[in-house]
Design an enzyme around this catalytic site. Sequence first.
Site, mmCIF file in Angstrom:
data_model
loop_
_atom_site.group_PDB
_atom_site.id
_atom_site.type_symbol
_atom_site.label_atom_id
_atom_site.label_comp_id
_atom_site.label_asym_id
_atom_site.label_seq_id
_atom_site.Cartn_x
_atom_site.Cartn_y
_atom_site.Cartn_z
ATOM 1 N N ALA A 3 0.448 10.277 15.078
ATOM 2 C CA ALA A 3 0.264 11.232 13.986
ATOM 3 C C ALA A 3 -0.450 10.582 12.811
ATOM 4 O O ALA A 3 -1.361 11.169 12.212
ATOM 5 C CB ALA A 3 1.613 11.789 13.543
ATOM 6 N N ASN A 55 -6.991 -1.125 6.563
ATOM 7 C CA ASN A 55 -6.530 -1.721 7.823
ATOM 8 C C ASN A 55 -5.014 -1.860 7.905
ATOM 9 O O ASN A 55 -4.459 -1.851 9.005
ATOM 10 C CB ASN A 55 -7.173 -3.097 8.001
ATOM 11 N N LYS A 74 -2.450 7.936 12.829
ATOM 12 C CA LYS A 74 -3.819 7.542 13.140
ATOM 13 C C LYS A 74 -4.724 8.744 13.368
ATOM 14 O O LYS A 74 -5.926 8.700 13.069
ATOM 15 C CB LYS A 74 -3.831 6.611 14.357
ATOM 16 N N VAL A 91 0.815 -1.216 0.000
ATOM 17 C CA VAL A 91 0.000 0.000 0.000
ATOM 18 C C VAL A 91 0.850 1.268 0.000
ATOM 19 O O VAL A 91 0.322 2.368 -0.222
ATOM 20 C CB VAL A 91 -0.988 0.030 1.187
ATOM 21 N N ILE A 115 -5.701 -4.503 21.504
ATOM 22 C CA ILE A 115 -6.303 -5.699 20.925
ATOM 23 C C ILE A 115 -5.284 -6.831 20.920
ATOM 24 O O ILE A 115 -4.096 -6.607 20.621
ATOM 25 C CB ILE A 115 -6.789 -5.427 19.485
ATOM 26 N N TYR A 163 3.151 6.948 15.144
ATOM 27 C CA TYR A 163 1.908 6.167 15.037
ATOM 28 C C TYR A 163 0.693 7.042 15.348
ATOM 29 O O TYR A 163 -0.315 7.011 14.637
ATOM 30 C CB TYR A 163 1.980 4.986 15.999
#
Length: 247
Positions: free
Chosen positions: A157, A90, A159, A63, A188, A155
């Site tokens: 930044a 995702n 998200k 991606v 999770i 991370y």
Amino acid sequence: MDKRKTALVTGGSRGIGRAVCVRLAQAGMNVVFNYCQGKKAAEETVELCLKEHVNAVAVQADVRCAEDCQRLVKEAQAAGGGFIDVLVNNAGITRDNLIIKMSDKEFDDVLDVNLIGYFYMMREVSKIMLRQKSGKIINISSVVGVIGNAGQVNYAASKAGVIGMTKSLARELASRKITVNAIAPGMIETDMTDAVTESARERMLAAIPFQTMGKPEDIANAAAFLAGEESGYITGQVICVDGGMAI
């Protein structure tokens, strides 16, 4: 593929991505997903989806590469008979470090996958959904993008950026009745959290009002709701699935 709805999921070979693929298959959708590495794991996800009597296709694609995203979307569109009904962004990585030690590469790598990759996918899929005048886009953000976390400037930044893109695109596509929403998972149980030390795990649990970690299926259930007809009047929202961390 048949006339079932088609869902495209990035990072579907394991963890939350795999759970989303399987849950959407259980909802009767054909599933196309990408994996960057780990062909065997991707094949396992395909087999789990096939057990739900739908079609499933795994595509190797990165991606971070705009051309790969274009190819992935074209393959999903072809598999869906010209349609893509659901996109779940995702794919994601972490490169945690304190800011005074964080390298340019650690920062750039996380944003390339977690933010720019989402942009590439939304840009390509939006073209298709605008022509269809229908569609559901679901972006997996993180509770860290809502409340922040020490050692995860990169991370957080990425998200938080996902949330901003979600709300902006929701406004752009609303006139065509295309919904764009985000899910912000908390802690999770995945390969990532399995690797943490026992003391770190205890600190994590202390920050969760539920005092337990969530499971990938918790995120998948939220994605299935947002991908379904029942959520048709919901757009531009961030659903925290976090056991109360963001309260």
